[in-house]
Design a protein around this motif. Structure first.
Motif, PDB file in Angstrom:
ATOM      1  N   LEU A 150       0.897  -1.248  -0.072  1.00 24.96           N
ATOM      2  CA  LEU A 150       0.193  -0.017  -0.001  1.00 24.96           C
ATOM      3  C   LEU A 150       0.882   1.430   0.004  1.00 24.96           C
ATOM      4  CD1 LEU A 150      -3.043  -1.013   2.242  1.00 24.96           C
ATOM      5  CD2 LEU A 150      -2.888  -0.943  -0.329  1.00 24.96           C
ATOM      6  N   LEU A 151       1.977   1.524   0.799  1.00 22.24           N
ATOM      7  CA  LEU A 151       2.645   2.430   0.826  1.00 22.24           C
ATOM      8  C   LEU A 151       3.380   2.777  -0.571  1.00 22.24           C
ATOM      9  CD1 LEU A 151       4.542   2.522   4.320  1.00 22.24           C
ATOM     10  CD2 LEU A 151       3.471   4.405   3.130  1.00 22.24           C
ATOM     11  N   GLY A 152       3.878   1.689  -0.873  1.00 24.57           N
ATOM     12  CA  GLY A 152       4.681   1.651  -2.469  1.00 24.57           C
ATOM     13  C   GLY A 152       3.614   2.181  -3.476  1.00 24.57           C
ATOM     14  N   PHE A 153       2.260   1.701  -3.254  1.00 23.65           N
ATOM     15  CA  PHE A 153       1.355   2.325  -4.124  1.00 23.65           C
ATOM     16  C   PHE A 153       1.358   3.913  -4.123  1.00 23.65           C
ATOM     17  CE2 PHE A 153      -1.799  -1.077  -5.539  1.00 23.65           C
ATOM     18  CZ  PHE A 153      -1.045  -1.508  -6.448  1.00 23.65           C
ATOM     19  N   GLU A 188       1.050   2.284 -19.620  1.00 27.45           N
ATOM     20  CA  GLU A 188       0.006   3.087 -18.967  1.00 27.45           C
ATOM     21  C   GLU A 188      -0.973   3.551 -19.724  1.00 27.45           C
ATOM     22  OE1 GLU A 188       0.553   6.454 -15.723  1.00 27.45           O
ATOM     23  OE2 GLU A 188       2.337   5.526 -16.366  1.00 27.45           O
ATOM     24  N   ASP A 189      -0.738   4.078 -21.170  1.00 29.88           N
ATOM     25  CA  ASP A 189      -1.768   4.695 -21.997  1.00 29.88           C
ATOM     26  C   ASP A 189      -2.783   3.701 -22.290  1.00 29.88           C
ATOM     27  OD1 ASP A 189      -0.520   7.210 -21.520  1.00 29.88           O
ATOM     28  OD2 ASP A 189       0.442   7.445 -23.743  1.00 29.88           O
ATOM     29  N   VAL A 190      -2.380   2.595 -22.338  1.00 27.92           N
ATOM     30  CA  VAL A 190      -3.128   1.386 -22.888  1.00 27.92           C
ATOM     31  C   VAL A 190      -4.456   1.708 -22.055  1.00 27.92           C
ATOM     32  CG1 VAL A 190      -3.396  -1.168 -23.264  1.00 27.92           C
ATOM     33  CG2 VAL A 190      -1.457  -0.044 -24.111  1.00 27.92           C
ATOM     34  N   LYS A 248      -9.130   4.245 -14.067  1.00 25.22           N
ATOM     35  CA  LYS A 248      -8.797   4.821 -12.797  1.00 25.22           C
ATOM     36  C   LYS A 248      -7.472   4.716 -12.677  1.00 25.22           C
ATOM     37  CE  LYS A 248     -13.345   4.432 -11.274  1.00 25.22           C
ATOM     38  NZ  LYS A 248     -13.586   3.304 -11.764  1.00 25.22           N
ATOM     39  N   ARG A 249      -6.828   5.491 -11.738  1.00 21.21           N
ATOM     40  CA  ARG A 249      -5.404   5.288 -11.321  1.00 21.21           C
ATOM     41  C   ARG A 249      -5.150   3.811 -10.698  1.00 21.21           C
ATOM     42  NH1 ARG A 249      -2.106   9.328 -11.166  1.00 21.21           N
ATOM     43  NH2 ARG A 249      -0.257   7.897 -11.430  1.00 21.21           N
ATOM     44  N   TRP A 250      -6.136   3.464  -9.857  1.00 26.45           N
ATOM     45  CA  TRP A 250      -6.230   2.267  -9.298  1.00 26.45           C
ATOM     46  C   TRP A 250      -6.056   1.147 -10.078  1.00 26.45           C
ATOM     47  CZ3 TRP A 250      -4.761   0.119  -4.891  1.00 26.45           C
ATOM     48  CH2 TRP A 250      -5.144  -1.171  -4.461  1.00 26.45           C
ATOM     49  N   ASP A 251      -7.055   1.039 -11.222  1.00 31.74           N
ATOM     50  CA  ASP A 251      -6.948   0.042 -12.402  1.00 31.74           C
ATOM     51  C   ASP A 251      -5.436   0.066 -13.039  1.00 31.74           C
ATOM     52  OD1 ASP A 251      -9.568  -0.736 -12.166  1.00 31.74           O
ATOM     53  OD2 ASP A 251     -10.090   1.018 -13.272  1.00 31.74           O
ATOM     54  N   VAL A 252      -4.895   1.288 -13.209  1.00 33.21           N
ATOM     55  CA  VAL A 252      -3.681   1.191 -13.997  1.00 33.21           C
ATOM     56  C   VAL A 252      -2.661   0.576 -13.064  1.00 33.21           C
ATOM     57  CG1 VAL A 252      -1.857   2.770 -14.889  1.00 33.21           C
ATOM     58  CG2 VAL A 252      -4.164   3.614 -15.032  1.00 33.21           C
ATOM     59  N   LEU A 253      -2.660   0.889 -11.731  1.00 37.98           N
ATOM     60  CA  LEU A 253      -1.811   0.218 -10.738  1.00 37.98           C
ATOM     61  C   LEU A 253      -2.033  -1.422 -10.818  1.00 37.98           C
ATOM     62  CD1 LEU A 253      -2.106   2.528  -7.786  1.00 37.98           C
ATOM     63  CD2 LEU A 253      -0.320   2.453  -9.640  1.00 37.98           C
ATOM     64  N   PRO A 269      -9.892  -4.307 -22.121  1.00 38.07           N
ATOM     65  CA  PRO A 269     -10.979  -3.008 -21.932  1.00 38.07           C
ATOM     66  C   PRO A 269     -12.434  -3.508 -21.514  1.00 38.07           C
ATOM     67  CG  PRO A 269     -10.035  -3.450 -24.292  1.00 38.07           C
ATOM     68  CD  PRO A 269      -9.727  -4.489 -23.562  1.00 38.07           C
ATOM     69  N   LEU A 270     -12.415  -4.827 -21.445  1.00 37.55           N
ATOM     70  CA  LEU A 270     -13.973  -5.333 -20.749  1.00 37.55           C
ATOM     71  C   LEU A 270     -13.847  -5.376 -19.114  1.00 37.55           C
ATOM     72  CD1 LEU A 270     -15.274  -8.234 -23.233  1.00 37.55           C
ATOM     73  CD2 LEU A 270     -15.364  -5.649 -23.350  1.00 37.55           C
ATOM     74  N   GLU A 271     -12.507  -5.414 -18.747  1.00 40.37           N
ATOM     75  CA  GLU A 271     -12.390  -5.375 -17.220  1.00 40.37           C
ATOM     76  C   GLU A 271     -12.184  -4.053 -16.863  1.00 40.37           C
ATOM     77  OE1 GLU A 271      -8.742  -7.466 -16.570  1.00 40.37           O
ATOM     78  OE2 GLU A 271      -9.204  -9.044 -18.042  1.00 40.37           O
ATOM     79  N   ILE A 272     -12.307  -3.034 -17.777  1.00 37.22           N
ATOM     80  CA  ILE A 272     -12.229  -1.517 -17.223  1.00 37.22           C
ATOM     81  C   ILE A 272     -13.429  -0.913 -17.667  1.00 37.22           C
ATOM     82  CG2 ILE A 272     -10.764   0.458 -17.609  1.00 37.22           C
ATOM     83  CD1 ILE A 272      -9.272  -1.633 -16.647  1.00 37.22           C
ATOM     84  N   VAL A 273     -13.895  -1.174 -18.809  1.00 37.49           N
ATOM     85  CA  VAL A 273     -15.089  -0.236 -19.309  1.00 37.49           C
ATOM     86  C   VAL A 273     -16.167  -0.564 -18.789  1.00 37.49           C
ATOM     87  CG1 VAL A 273     -15.882   0.853 -21.145  1.00 37.49           C
ATOM     88  CG2 VAL A 273     -13.457   0.540 -21.276  1.00 37.49           C
TER      89      VAL A 273
END
Ligand SMILES: Nc1ncnc2c1ncn2[C@@H]1O[C@H](COP(=O)(O)OP(=O)(O)OP(=O)(O)O)[C@@H](O)[C@H]1O
Ligand SMILES: Nc1ncnc2c1ncn2[C@@H]1O[C@H](COP(=O)(O)OP(=O)(O)OP(=O)(O)O)[C@@H](O)[C@H]1O
Ligand SMILES: Cc1ncc(C[n+]2csc(CCO)c2C)c(N)n1
Ligand SMILES: [Mg+2]
Ligand SMILES: [Mg+2]
Lengths: 269, 256, 319, 256, 269
Positions: free
Chosen positions: D78-81, D151-153, D160-165, E108-112
């Protein structure tokens, strides 16, 4: 379909490759039974449907991959590992993100002899050479940017420069102009043509553009769809030196059409 | 943007101040006695009173740590190279190194003292023994997970293994290498201090036990603060070098 | 309804801890409606701290350490108080090898001495120095387990340590008893008390009966320990399986002989102190430890919870 | 290939055996006395003699370590996040955490005991305090150096940020995360043991000091060996999980 | 050169972008003064020389980058961050190496939303859809391979599937067919055409292939070389539905030639 006397510069003799043990066990080969012979200084082009094994062929020709069956001889010696006199532009630009563009282009000179030994001493000279090369592909002003600050097509051009800088005896280009617009592309055709005419190194060019293949190559090989075999070898007997005008001549257009119909047939079959 | 930069500059100080204030308030409000947990004011007091002593011991601890840490970098990187570039070495050495590293180094200090006598020897060795492992692990992981696509760029030129490591392996794992240095430097300080706590006449570790046994908890904590400050200085040094060498890696949205 | 008591030892489970482990194991505390848990410790200083902080109700700690705590933390709300003396003499001693030529305290002047910073003998060394007119010495700090090794190897000229610990450790390192020279503090003018049972003030106020009951049960146990150390060690072994029974039995016997069942103890009565001696010790400690304030002996000691003298007459006659 | 696999399987054992033999030979040849450095045979001897006790203490140390380590993973990640995904948090917290981590945790054990009494509390906390930092550092570094292309993908999907993480940051830094776990588990064992050495009735740390002060060096070393074995077991567990989850990262020439 | 009523679906209003502060300070823009308007459901193509700013335009259109000057409105709302209803195939395939091909497509289905909420419940159904999509681009049999086990062209096709799977309202394709041979490429043209005909989403296609642009798009924009400006807007008034045969008709060839000569002129200038 097999060709060539054993004295060729590049000799593929019944080469099969499976990417790993597992695939080998299942008899799933990426390329099958490739036999061909390229004479010293010959410019060959390889065309074939997506996924047929062209990039695999390139990896075999540089020694990055060793055949599962068959043998490859280059310059008379059996290939047992990566060669030291090749230059390769991979399908993806694969530039190192921590080096600027010019430093990426200089990389081969830091590795390959005889440049390596005097790299420190001659660094300024080499750098000038790298910058000149980058300019010749239209990257003037971008030499000191990082690869991720370049557009896709620019990265590809930088990658071509990296393949050329150390004047390799054998040049392998895997779809080097794929990300370029028609005009830039045609300019680079001519740049490559001129270099090759001067230095007469061997070139293996993978491309999807039949005009490109016919315009540049001495011989065009057509591969079947996966697993890749060589289906056809077509010598391009158009006179040299060639000029872009030739692409509008009838013999040229005919060869292109011939190849296209061949590939169309391959895909159908 | 400039505002953001300034904010970042001051952030650690603000946070530090906040922590200190909360700590002081808690100590004052609950009247926490010094022997349980000394308050920042008390520590500051002792710091001033004994600043000469603290400085002297800190300097000793600092240079001893640096020697051990320097050793750890050299050995850690070399071991990481070996383990990261040979599957056999990886399989053979990694588990044993893990096992060794799980042993409290404090248990070895007496043995080191018996071998090397009381002095810098045991402290340098403890600092080294405790801190090389994270470096090794990060270098090894970086090399073992090198993308073959990048590797091929060099291999196709007939590059030797060493070239691949130096030109691709190291730079690519540089951000994690710095991360490991930040872990390792903290461990190195711990190692020196622990060794000094076991056998020494000098150094912050000595100060800690002698203050502790004289029930001068304020002074002991002042010693701890000194170690923390030294670690922060080293951190800033790494951060500075890191910024100049791995900007390419920190170019994500996070950096924007 | 049993009263729970958390008890903190001064050290690990070794021979002398039989004094506490035996009454636990034999249910003497239970009989007094006490639920006593005994935890190992790592030094008297820590034991005092832990009782003072309320983490423990009672403990076993060096009297000098307790005095130092009082003097250095005059405002601490819950200062522990000693309620029963166990080591009538400090077991501290100076050890050297005969071959080093240190025969009398005065020979220590200018020598290199080794001991942990917290060692009772080291901290009280100024008193020893004063009593025997010893000149300045050089100290080397080290972990407890190291000091005998360093002495045996000649890295230091002498060490301080508990008599029953360092003697045995030296022997374990192959030093013959005949080659060891020992100067016990009590025999060299340092008539300090050793370890006492301490209790937190709060606990004393809330549970005075429990403390009395504790000391009763403890005294009953102590009688048996002194009468049959060998049997007592079995209870230590029961608690901590790794101890070397023969070694700990020797340690216990040495502790009893040198610190518990001494002539002074017989004279003063087991568990009690002689107030003038305590007052002297208080002033010596204040000087030697350079404490912030003077030490009031009545603040660190109370005899109010001791069992009656008759009950405390536990020393076998004759011996 | 199969041969290679077998070789790798046995490599750590062969190396271990070699180390043990050299150690024994040195001890025998120079007649190193037990209290300086016990020989493997002697340790083995003591191991057998006290196997019941060692097992009991080991079990205690093991589960205490696991609790502390589990805490360290949760908090460390969590801290690392937080640090890895916010430049401000990075700037504010990293230096202070480095400073804190350079303090010998042994110095805090007495304070923890005052708060929690002797028991699992101080040991769990020490194991946690000592081991979360490498995890935090590796997660943070992994996230801070995420390629913006990857990340852009996700960002282009409105993630959201969390999803990216979770979908990119964590998987991409998984190899280094495992590396950090291997460092952290060793530190967690050290933490538990150190805490037990300072304040405990049980556990390998207690066994170490207790045996050490009773001059049973063979037994003390047998205790150390037990810690080493436990660490190796945990290593094998991580290696097993790692193999199943990060094969994609180990596909280079090194893996071939 | 400016165009469109303000009610368009995508509205660029005098948009400038410099990649960072520094470049902004030096007035080095990647794209300059872009103004255009795209109506709902329109299929536009963007062509221009390498490095002119096409990919940059795409990043602006998805909200990945915010303009340094000017404003962008999409679906009537001002763009202030990444949009939630777009699908994008980047110039590089950018597949996640730790996911198999089908899992990459499922991303994408996991996100959108609305897929996200019921992803666990409907996973089997979604996976079947992903597999069908992969099959339709010729990747049957490669669904469970990792991206790095695919050829360059295969990766590109998988990336297209990922852009399509969640049926986005706006689809952005950055040179999606660059690594494909002519036949595979033309098949995918038709696949894309059919999807678009059915669903009438917005498409922005970056390409170097003028035939591709003219065959697929309603409108083609031509950009100048770096720094990119929009030089020309050409509506393609060829009748729909179009078929590959149309590419051999004269109107088609004329438009292609017209565009080519335009771009040639741009480059010269
Ligand atoms: N690393 C790998 N592991 C396993 N299989 C692979 C690997 N690389 C390529 N292949 C397989 O080998 C076959 C040939 O791939 P190759 O990259 O040579 O194709 P290609 O002709 O270059 O195609 P494209 O024109 O799309 O680049 C494909 O079926 C691919 O899935
Ligand atoms: N991250 C970046 N930082 C700084 N400059 C960048 C960045 N990305 C692109 N650029 C610059 O922006 C300009 C436009 O790049 P862009 O990628 O949009 O070109 P493009 O039209 O997509 O080219 P291509 O056809 O070669 O892909 C180029 O000059 C490039 O150097
Ligand atoms: C080897 C050895 N064993 C036990 C003790 C006992 N002990 C250790 S610290 C301490 C408190 C002194 O302030 C006491 C009583 C010792 N000193 N050395
Ligand atoms: Mg390919
Ligand atoms: Mg682009």
């Amino acid at each position: 379909m097999t060709a060539g006397a054993p004295q060729g510069f590049v000799e593929f003799d019944r080469v099969w490759l499976a990417y790993n043990e597992e695939l080998l066990a299942k008899n799933q080969f990426a390329v099958e039974d490739i036999t061909l012979s390229v004479r010293e200084g010959e410019f060959i082009a390889i065309v074939g449907p997506s996924g047929c094994g062209k990039s695999t062929f390139m990896k075999l020709a540089t020694g990055l991959k060793l055949p599962s069956m068959g043998s490859i001889r280059i310059g008379g010696e059996r290939v047992t590992g990566p060669l030291k006199f090749t230059g390769m532009a991979f399908q993806a630009p694969s530039l190192l993100p921590w080096r600027t563009t010019v430093d990426n282009v200089l990389l081969p000179l830091e590795i390959v002899e005889p440049y390596r030994s005097n790299f420190r001493a001659k660094r300024a000279e080499y750098e000038a050479r790298a910058r000149a090369l980058l300019q010749s592909v239209g990257l003037a002003g971008y030499e000191d940017k990082y690869p991720w600050q370049l557009s896709g097509g620019m990265q590809q051009r930088a990658s071509i420069c990296r393949a050329l800088i150390h004047e390799p005896r054998m040049l392998l280009l895997d779809e080097p102009f794929g990300a370029l617009d028609a005009f830039t592309r045609e300019e680079l055709w001519n740049t490559l043509r001129d270099l090759w005419t001067q230095q007469q190194f061997n070139v293996i060019l993978v491309t999807h553009d039949l005009r490109e293949a016919v315009y540049l190559a001495d011989t065009v090989y057509v591969m079947s769809k996966s697993p890749g075999r060589i289906l056809m070898r077509r010598e391009i007997d158009l006179p040299r030196p060639r000029d872009l005008d030739i692409t509008y001549t009838e013999p040229f257009v005919n060869i292109v059409h011939e190849l296209r119909s061949h590939i169309g047939a391959v895909r159908g079959g | 943007m400039k505002h953001q930069k300034r904010l970042e500059r001051w952030a650690p100080w603000v946070l530090l101040l906040a922590v200190v204030i909360v700590w002081q308030v808690v100590c004052s409000a609950f009247e926490v006695s010094e022997f349980i947990f000394p308050s920042p004011l008390r520590i500051w007091d002792q710091f001033l009173e004994f600043r000469g002593e603290i400085l002297r011991h800190s300097w000793r601890t600092f240079w001893v740590t640096m020697v051990g840490f320097g050793l750890a970098i050299v050995v850690g990187v070399l071991l990481g190279f070996v383990i990261g570039s040979s599957r056999l070495a990886y399989a053979a050495m990694y588990p044993l190194m893990t096992a060794f590293n799980a042993l409290p180094k404090a248990a070895f200090v007496p043995i080191l003292v018996v071998w090397f006598g009381i002095g810098v020897g045991p402290a340098v060795l403890t600092a080294f023994l405790i801190s090389f492992f994270p470096i090794t692990v990060n270098i090894a992981t970086g090399l073992a997970t090198l993308e073959p696509e990048l590797e091929d760029v060099l291999r196709v030129l007939g590059a030797k293994r060493w070239d691949v490591l130096v030109k691709v392996g190291l730079p690519r794992s540089l951000p994690h290498f710095y991360g490991s240095l930040k872990v390792a430097i903290t461990l190195a300080f711990v190692g020196t201090t622990v060794s000094e706590m076991n056998a020494a006449n000098e150094g912050i570790g000595y100060l800690l036990v002698s203050a502790g046994s004289a029930m001068q908890m304020g002074l002991a904590f002042a010693g701890l603060v000194a170690v923390g400050i030294m670690a922060m200085v080293m951190y800033e040094l790494f951060a500075w070098i890191e910024k100049r060498t791995t900007a390419w890696a920190h170019r994500g949205s996070h950096a924007a | 309804q049993e009263t729970p008591i958390k008890f903190q030892l001064d050290w690990r489970f070794e021979g002398p801890s039989a004094f506490f482990l035996l009454p636990v194991a034999k249910g003497y505390f239970h009989a007094e409606k006490l639920a006593v848990t005994v935890d190992a410790g790592n030094g008297s200083g820590n034991a005092v701290n832990r009782v003072a902080s309320g983490a423990y109700d009672m403990g076993f700690a060096d009297m000098a350490a307790l005095m130092e705590f009082h003097a250095n933390n005059p405002t601490a709300p819950n200062k522990p108080v000693a309620v029963m003396m166990v080591y009538n003499h400090s077991p501290a001693a100076v050890f050297s090898l005969k071959k080093s030529g240190i025969k009398a305290p005065a020979d220590l002047a200018g020598k290199k001495l080794g001991a942990p910073a917290f060692d009772a003998g080291r901290r009280a060394f100024p008193i020893f120095q004063k009593a025997n007119g010893v000149g300045a010495v050089e100290w080397v700090s080290m972990e407890p387990a190291l000091r005998e090794t360093m002495l045996a190897r000649g890295d230091v000229d002498a060490i301080t340590g508990f008599y029953f610990t360092s003697l045995l450790n030296l022997e374990a390192r192959g030093v013959k008893p005949a080659d060891i020279s020992v100067m016990l503090y009590p025999q060299h003018g340092v008539r300090m008390y050793g370890n006492a049972i301490i209790a937190s003030q709060e606990f004393l106020k809330k549970n005075p009966e429990a403390v009395k009951a504790f000391l009763r049960a403890f005294t009953k146990g102590a009688r048996e320990v002194i009468a049959d150390p060998k049997a007592a060690i079995a209870y230590v072994k029961q608690r901590d399986g790794i101890i070397n029974v023969a070694l700990e039995e020797r340690r216990l016997r040495l502790a009893i002989d040198s610190a518990v069942a001494t002539p002074d103890a017989r004279a003063e009565g087991f568990g009690a102190v002689h107030p003038p001696r305590l007052a002297l010790m208080a002033s010596q400690v204040a000087d030697a430890f350079a404490t912030k304030s003077r030490i009031d002996p009545d603040a660190v000691w109370t005899p109010a919870f001791l069992p009656p003298a008759a009950e405390r007459d536990i020393f076998p006659a004759g011996k």
